[in-house]
Design a protein around this motif. Structure first.
Motif, PDB file in Angstrom:
ATOM      1  N   ALA A   3       0.840  -1.205   0.000  1.00  0.00           N
ATOM      2  CA  ALA A   3       0.000   0.000   0.000  1.00  0.00           C
ATOM      3  C   ALA A   3       0.873   1.252   0.000  1.00  0.00           C
ATOM      4  CB  ALA A   3      -0.927  -0.004   1.197  1.00  0.00           C
ATOM      5  N   ASP A   4       1.960   1.241   0.793  1.00  0.00           N
ATOM      6  CA  ASP A   4       2.864   2.389   0.824  1.00  0.00           C
ATOM      7  C   ASP A   4       3.513   2.607  -0.536  1.00  0.00           C
ATOM      8  OD1 ASP A   4       2.308   2.853   3.462  1.00  0.00           O
ATOM      9  OD2 ASP A   4       4.044   1.764   4.230  1.00  0.00           O
ATOM     10  N   ARG A   5       3.900   1.506  -1.191  1.00  0.00           N
ATOM     11  CA  ARG A   5       4.509   1.624  -2.513  1.00  0.00           C
ATOM     12  C   ARG A   5       3.514   2.205  -3.521  1.00  0.00           C
ATOM     13  NH1 ARG A   5       8.709  -0.302  -5.507  1.00  0.00           N
ATOM     14  NH2 ARG A   5       8.285  -0.807  -7.699  1.00  0.00           N
ATOM     15  N   SER A   6       2.256   1.764  -3.428  1.00  0.00           N
ATOM     16  CA  SER A   6       1.231   2.285  -4.320  1.00  0.00           C
ATOM     17  C   SER A   6       1.017   3.778  -4.107  1.00  0.00           C
ATOM     18  CB  SER A   6      -0.074   1.526  -4.109  1.00  0.00           C
ATOM     19  OG  SER A   6      -1.100   2.043  -4.927  1.00  0.00           O
ATOM     20  N   LYS A   7       0.974   4.196  -2.841  1.00  0.00           N
ATOM     21  CA  LYS A   7       0.821   5.625  -2.542  1.00  0.00           C
ATOM     22  C   LYS A   7       2.014   6.418  -3.059  1.00  0.00           C
ATOM     23  CE  LYS A   7      -2.047   5.214   1.637  1.00  0.00           C
ATOM     24  NZ  LYS A   7      -2.089   5.450   3.111  1.00  0.00           N
ATOM     25  N   GLY A   8       3.203   5.827  -2.910  1.00  0.00           N
ATOM     26  CA  GLY A   8       4.405   6.503  -3.387  1.00  0.00           C
ATOM     27  C   GLY A   8       4.389   6.698  -4.893  1.00  0.00           C
ATOM     28  N   ILE A   9       3.940   5.682  -5.617  1.00  0.00           N
ATOM     29  CA  ILE A   9       3.857   5.783  -7.079  1.00  0.00           C
ATOM     30  C   ILE A   9       2.835   6.842  -7.486  1.00  0.00           C
ATOM     31  CG2 ILE A   9       3.168   4.554  -9.173  1.00  0.00           C
ATOM     32  CD1 ILE A   9       4.352   2.010  -7.916  1.00  0.00           C
ATOM     33  N   GLN A  10       1.674   6.840  -6.804  1.00  0.00           N
ATOM     34  CA  GLN A  10       0.649   7.837  -7.116  1.00  0.00           C
ATOM     35  C   GLN A  10       1.171   9.258  -6.842  1.00  0.00           C
ATOM     36  OE1 GLN A  10      -2.837   6.761  -4.882  1.00  0.00           O
ATOM     37  NE2 GLN A  10      -3.007   4.736  -5.833  1.00  0.00           N
ATOM     38  N   ALA A  11       1.840   9.428  -5.712  1.00  0.00           N
ATOM     39  CA  ALA A  11       2.380  10.746  -5.369  1.00  0.00           C
ATOM     40  C   ALA A  11       3.429  11.184  -6.387  1.00  0.00           C
ATOM     41  CB  ALA A  11       2.994  10.715  -3.968  1.00  0.00           C
ATOM     42  N   ALA A  12       4.266  10.236  -6.833  1.00  0.00           N
ATOM     43  CA  ALA A  12       5.297  10.565  -7.818  1.00  0.00           C
ATOM     44  C   ALA A  12       4.679  10.984  -9.144  1.00  0.00           C
ATOM     45  CB  ALA A  12       6.226   9.368  -8.021  1.00  0.00           C
ATOM     46  N   LEU A  13       3.599  10.312  -9.557  1.00  0.00           N
ATOM     47  CA  LEU A  13       2.935  10.666 -10.809  1.00  0.00           C
ATOM     48  C   LEU A  13       2.312  12.061 -10.734  1.00  0.00           C
ATOM     49  CD1 LEU A  13       1.199   7.272 -11.706  1.00  0.00           C
ATOM     50  CD2 LEU A  13       3.129   8.341 -12.886  1.00  0.00           C
ATOM     51  N   VAL A  14       1.654  12.350  -9.612  1.00  0.00           N
ATOM     52  CA  VAL A  14       1.066  13.687  -9.437  1.00  0.00           C
ATOM     53  C   VAL A  14       2.165  14.739  -9.421  1.00  0.00           C
ATOM     54  CG1 VAL A  14      -0.238  15.182  -7.881  1.00  0.00           C
ATOM     55  CG2 VAL A  14      -0.971  12.820  -8.242  1.00  0.00           C
ATOM     56  N   SER A  15       3.264  14.429  -8.726  1.00  0.00           N
ATOM     57  CA  SER A  15       4.390  15.357  -8.661  1.00  0.00           C
ATOM     58  C   SER A  15       4.958  15.637 -10.042  1.00  0.00           C
ATOM     59  CB  SER A  15       5.481  14.782  -7.744  1.00  0.00           C
ATOM     60  OG  SER A  15       6.606  15.637  -7.717  1.00  0.00           O
ATOM     61  N   ALA A  16       5.115  14.578 -10.855  1.00  0.00           N
ATOM     62  CA  ALA A  16       5.645  14.763 -12.210  1.00  0.00           C
ATOM     63  C   ALA A  16       4.705  15.614 -13.060  1.00  0.00           C
ATOM     64  CB  ALA A  16       5.860  13.398 -12.867  1.00  0.00           C
ATOM     65  N   PHE A  17       3.395  15.390 -12.900  1.00  0.00           N
ATOM     66  CA  PHE A  17       2.410  16.178 -13.649  1.00  0.00           C
ATOM     67  C   PHE A  17       2.509  17.657 -13.276  1.00  0.00           C
ATOM     68  CE2 PHE A  17      -1.840  18.154 -13.699  1.00  0.00           C
ATOM     69  CZ  PHE A  17      -2.127  18.057 -15.056  1.00  0.00           C
ATOM     70  N   LEU A  18       2.563  17.941 -11.979  1.00  0.00           N
ATOM     71  CA  LEU A  18       2.637  19.320 -11.520  1.00  0.00           C
ATOM     72  C   LEU A  18       3.973  19.960 -11.899  1.00  0.00           C
ATOM     73  CD1 LEU A  18       0.991  18.952  -7.996  1.00  0.00           C
ATOM     74  CD2 LEU A  18      -0.039  19.849 -10.084  1.00  0.00           C
ATOM     75  N   LEU A  19       5.044  19.181 -11.828  1.00  0.00           N
ATOM     76  CA  LEU A  19       6.364  19.683 -12.212  1.00  0.00           C
ATOM     77  C   LEU A  19       6.374  20.093 -13.684  1.00  0.00           C
ATOM     78  CD1 LEU A  19       9.200  20.062 -10.948  1.00  0.00           C
ATOM     79  CD2 LEU A  19       9.814  17.848 -11.907  1.00  0.00           C
ATOM     80  N   GLY A  20       5.612  19.360 -14.511  1.00  0.00           N
ATOM     81  CA  GLY A  20       5.530  19.694 -15.927  1.00  0.00           C
ATOM     82  C   GLY A  20       4.786  20.988 -16.200  1.00  0.00           C
ATOM     83  N   LEU A  21       3.952  21.430 -15.257  1.00  0.00           N
ATOM     84  CA  LEU A  21       3.235  22.690 -15.438  1.00  0.00           C
ATOM     85  C   LEU A  21       4.108  23.902 -15.124  1.00  0.00           C
ATOM     86  CD1 LEU A  21      -0.224  21.837 -13.801  1.00  0.00           C
ATOM     87  CD2 LEU A  21       0.273  22.077 -16.243  1.00  0.00           C
ATOM     88  N   ALA A  22       5.156  23.709 -14.334  1.00  0.00           N
ATOM     89  CA  ALA A  22       5.987  24.828 -13.896  1.00  0.00           C
ATOM     90  C   ALA A  22       6.594  25.616 -15.056  1.00  0.00           C
ATOM     91  CB  ALA A  22       7.082  24.329 -12.950  1.00  0.00           C
ATOM     92  N   PRO A  23       7.206  24.964 -16.059  1.00  0.00           N
ATOM     93  CA  PRO A  23       7.779  25.767 -17.152  1.00  0.00           C
ATOM     94  C   PRO A  23       6.728  26.495 -17.977  1.00  0.00           C
ATOM     95  CG  PRO A  23       7.888  23.429 -17.689  1.00  0.00           C
ATOM     96  CD  PRO A  23       7.482  23.525 -16.255  1.00  0.00           C
ATOM     97  N   VAL A  24       5.515  25.944 -18.056  1.00  0.00           N
ATOM     98  CA  VAL A  24       4.446  26.598 -18.823  1.00  0.00           C
ATOM     99  C   VAL A  24       4.055  27.903 -18.143  1.00  0.00           C
ATOM    100  CG1 VAL A  24       2.107  26.373 -19.696  1.00  0.00           C
ATOM    101  CG2 VAL A  24       3.619  24.374 -19.669  1.00  0.00           C
ATOM    102  N   PHE A  25       3.739  27.831 -16.853  1.00  0.00           N
ATOM    103  CA  PHE A  25       3.373  29.046 -16.119  1.00  0.00           C
ATOM    104  C   PHE A  25       4.554  30.011 -16.028  1.00  0.00           C
ATOM    105  CE2 PHE A  25       0.140  26.200 -13.922  1.00  0.00           C
ATOM    106  CZ  PHE A  25      -0.943  26.761 -14.580  1.00  0.00           C
ATOM    107  N   GLY A  26       5.748  29.466 -15.774  1.00  0.00           N
ATOM    108  CA  GLY A  26       6.916  30.319 -15.639  1.00  0.00           C
ATOM    109  C   GLY A  26       7.244  31.064 -16.920  1.00  0.00           C
ATOM    110  N   ARG A  27       7.177  30.381 -18.038  1.00  0.00           N
ATOM    111  CA  ARG A  27       7.461  31.013 -19.332  1.00  0.00           C
ATOM    112  C   ARG A  27       6.425  32.086 -19.640  1.00  0.00           C
ATOM    113  NH1 ARG A  27      11.611  32.165 -22.707  1.00  0.00           N
ATOM    114  NH2 ARG A  27      10.930  32.223 -24.882  1.00  0.00           N
TER     115      ARG A  27
END
Length: 220
Positions: A3-27
């Motif tokens: 369960a912890d591994r599953s939560k970690g994977i979900q958190a990593a995916l959300v983090s990657a998605f949000l990280l991808g928005l940073a250059p769009v807003f920043g630019r």
């Protein structure tokens, strides 16, 4: 454990998605007239203050941290704050897609730092690095308008520093809750980027500057 591994994977995916928005807003914020240092100072300080307020109101125990953990967060924040300056200056010289693909090379640097710490990279990490490097190569080669080498260098420095702050934060996370690590790391980042803005820039936002990109960055 599963369960912890599953939560970690979900958190990593959300983090990657949000990280991808940073250059769009920043630019967007930079193209609309804000300087790179103003963007990083506003975004980081506003995010830090917002998180402190939320934790102080709803989860005040998360504000407690022992001295060694605080020191780790300060070191990680100083590294990531310096990297953020390079990131947004580099972003001002490159388009968002090229900038983000270059920044996506940070797993290579993470693997390098962990190798020095006696932790060899996994096969999955090696595959991810190869894919990211190949993608960045294709994007830079296909950029018909040419590419700013200084912007490339700044983005790679940002990736290196971001990668270095991750193992530092990871060690603190063994003993300290994630929200606590995040808030003190953000405060340390603010202590780097805000003085940098006042020392090296001090340009005021234009009167018609749109704040939605900055607010987007803050939320991300």
């Amino acid at each position: 454990m599963k369960a912890d591994r599953s939560k970690g994977i979900q958190a990593a995916l959300v983090s990657a998605f949000l990280l991808g928005l940073a250059p769009v807003f920043g630019r967007q914020a930079i193209l609309y007239g804000l300087s790179p240092l103003a963007v990083v100072a506003l975004r980081t300080s506003m995010a830090a203050l917002l998180l402190v307020l939320i934790i102080a109101v709803f989860k005040r125990p998360f504000l407690y941290i022992y001295p060694a953990g605080l020191l780790g967060c300060l070191v990680a924040g100083a590294l990531n704050g310096t990297g953020s300056i390079f990131y947004y200056v580099g972003l001002s010289k490159l388009n968002a897609s090229v900038a983000q693909m270059l920044y996506a090379l940070y797993p290579f640097f993470v693997a390098f730092w962990l190798q020095l710490d006696g932790q060899p990279p996994s096969r999955l990490t090696v595959i991810r690095i190869i894919i990211a490097a190949f993608s960045a190569f294709l994007l830079t080669k296909m950029d018909t308008g040419g590419i700013d080498l200084l912007g490339v260098a700044f983005m790679l420095i940002a990736a290196l520093l971001y990668a270095l702050h991750l193992p530092v934060n990871q060690r603190v996370l063994f003993d300290v809750p994630a929200p606590t690590v995040t808030v003190y790391t953000l405060l340390a980042m603010s202590a780097v980027v805000v003085p940098a803005y006042f020392i090296f820039d001090r340009s005021l936002p234009p009167a018609n500057a749109p704040w939605l990109p900055v607010l987007g960055l803050t939320a991300v």
